[in-house]
Scaffold this motif. Sequence first.
Motif, PDB file in Angstrom:
ATOM      1  N   GLN A 275     -29.751  -5.896   0.326  1.00  8.71           N
ATOM      2  CA  GLN A 275     -30.274  -7.215   0.666  1.00  8.71           C
ATOM      3  C   GLN A 275     -31.777  -7.327   0.413  1.00  8.71           C
ATOM      4  O   GLN A 275     -32.290  -8.433   0.219  1.00  8.71           O
ATOM      5  CB  GLN A 275     -29.958  -7.526   2.129  1.00  8.71           C
ATOM      6  N   SER A 276     -32.464  -6.189   0.394  1.00  9.40           N
ATOM      7  CA  SER A 276     -33.903  -6.202   0.142  1.00  9.40           C
ATOM      8  C   SER A 276     -34.230  -6.040  -1.340  1.00  9.40           C
ATOM      9  O   SER A 276     -35.389  -6.126  -1.742  1.00  9.40           O
ATOM     10  CB  SER A 276     -34.593  -5.088   0.939  1.00  9.40           C
ATOM     11  N   SER A 277     -33.193  -5.821  -2.156  1.00  8.15           N
ATOM     12  CA  SER A 277     -33.414  -5.616  -3.586  1.00  8.15           C
ATOM     13  C   SER A 277     -33.782  -6.930  -4.275  1.00  8.15           C
ATOM     14  O   SER A 277     -33.252  -7.991  -3.954  1.00  8.15           O
ATOM     15  CB  SER A 277     -32.150  -5.046  -4.232  1.00  8.15           C
ATOM     16  N   THR A 278     -34.708  -6.832  -5.217  1.00  2.82           N
ATOM     17  CA  THR A 278     -35.122  -8.006  -5.997  1.00  2.82           C
ATOM     18  C   THR A 278     -34.581  -7.954  -7.418  1.00  2.82           C
ATOM     19  O   THR A 278     -34.865  -8.827  -8.223  1.00  2.82           O
ATOM     20  CB  THR A 278     -36.655  -8.101  -6.041  1.00  2.82           C
ATOM     21  N   SER A 279     -33.814  -6.929  -7.719  1.00  3.89           N
ATOM     22  CA  SER A 279     -33.280  -6.760  -9.064  1.00  3.89           C
ATOM     23  C   SER A 279     -32.165  -7.766  -9.331  1.00  3.89           C
ATOM     24  O   SER A 279     -31.363  -8.078  -8.459  1.00  3.89           O
ATOM     25  CB  SER A 279     -32.743  -5.343  -9.249  1.00  3.89           C
TER      26      SER A 279
ATOM     27  N   GLN B 261     -23.603  -6.945  -7.615  1.00  2.00           N
ATOM     28  CA  GLN B 261     -24.245  -7.071  -6.305  1.00  2.00           C
ATOM     29  C   GLN B 261     -23.566  -8.177  -5.482  1.00  2.00           C
ATOM     30  O   GLN B 261     -23.283  -8.000  -4.290  1.00  2.00           O
ATOM     31  CB  GLN B 261     -25.732  -7.379  -6.472  1.00  2.00           C
ATOM     32  N   THR B 262     -23.330  -9.285  -6.139  1.00  2.00           N
ATOM     33  CA  THR B 262     -22.659 -10.399  -5.451  1.00  2.00           C
ATOM     34  C   THR B 262     -21.265  -9.989  -5.009  1.00  2.00           C
ATOM     35  O   THR B 262     -20.822 -10.304  -3.890  1.00  2.00           O
ATOM     36  CB  THR B 262     -22.583 -11.624  -6.384  1.00  2.00           C
ATOM     37  N   SER B 263     -20.560  -9.273  -5.881  1.00  3.40           N
ATOM     38  CA  SER B 263     -19.220  -8.812  -5.548  1.00  3.40           C
ATOM     39  C   SER B 263     -19.254  -7.852  -4.357  1.00  3.40           C
ATOM     40  O   SER B 263     -18.396  -7.913  -3.471  1.00  3.40           O
ATOM     41  CB  SER B 263     -18.585  -8.118  -6.756  1.00  3.40           C
ATOM     42  N   ALA B 264     -20.240  -6.954  -4.331  1.00  6.35           N
ATOM     43  CA  ALA B 264     -20.353  -5.982  -3.237  1.00  6.35           C
ATOM     44  C   ALA B 264     -20.621  -6.679  -1.903  1.00  6.35           C
ATOM     45  O   ALA B 264     -20.052  -6.317  -0.867  1.00  6.35           O
ATOM     46  CB  ALA B 264     -21.459  -4.975  -3.542  1.00  6.35           C
ATOM     47  N   ILE B 265     -21.478  -7.687  -1.914  1.00  5.12           N
ATOM     48  CA  ILE B 265     -21.774  -8.429  -0.678  1.00  5.12           C
ATOM     49  C   ILE B 265     -20.549  -9.214  -0.219  1.00  5.12           C
ATOM     50  O   ILE B 265     -20.233  -9.284   0.975  1.00  5.12           O
ATOM     51  CB  ILE B 265     -22.981  -9.362  -0.894  1.00  5.12           C
TER      52      ILE B 265
END
Length: 293
Positions: free
Chosen positions: A72-76, A83-87
């Motif tokens: 959640q703190s990643s800006t990549s 990332q969206t799938s993991a969340i």
Amino acid sequence: MPRKMTLSQFRSAIRQAQNKQKQAIDKYNREVRQHNQKVKQAANNYNYEVRRYNARVRANSQKISAELRRLQSSTSVQYQVFQTSAITLNNYYERLDAGGSVLEIENYGSEFLDLSERENANSLALSNALDSKADESEIDPSDLLRSEIEGMLQQVSPDLSNRWRGALFSLNPKNPDAARHFCTSAREVFVQILDMNAPDDKVLALNPSCDMTPGGQPTRKEKIRYLLNRCGLLTQEAVDFVDEDVKNVLALFRVFNDGTHGASGKFGLNQLISIKTRVEDGIAYLFSISQHA
């Protein structure tokens, strides 16, 4: 008329009766000791499994919290799709976990929840690993070829085991065709596990009005629903999580395909091992559900 006994015969009969009584008491005490030992051993085994399970769950819970904060703190935005799938998978896991008490009363329920938690933890960890550059000086490249699921897949089909072995052999940072080989083979393993354990005719027999693909077959989600129903774990939260878990792996395949084109692979050994672990555990998860169905 009762037979007369001499004093010597009477004493002998008393000794025999006492010996029989002693033998009966000794046998009873021996059986009680054996029973108590078995109960104690069973209790020790149970307590060991409980401690091991609790330790594993605590480790996964801590891993999920840490990886989620990091993600959640990643800006990549390099791997935004995954990332969206993991969340999204984590959101579905939280819903599954919230209703976990309904599943825990079933024989396979606790194990299913434990494996689901591991899937969520692996997904979050991989999403972070894709954006990290770890020190690979101590990583053994042969780790890419080590697998704990070949024997498991052999039970389903020797062809599946061979496909997975081929997928692992293709994983190499210098293999320009790694993506196509790995993704094609690994995707086929997922498809066949579902098709073999949830055949179209049986899915339709259970629910003739189930959702269908454009080609006229039951959807993947309907096959998952069929397997969970046979496990006694049919809740909407369970169906949603397992379906999203498979979607998460498929999203990874898209990332992997996009990331390894060219003369040399784009991912390093650490990332490739993380990818292998995610896919391997995902296969084991789906296999476990199918075997308890």
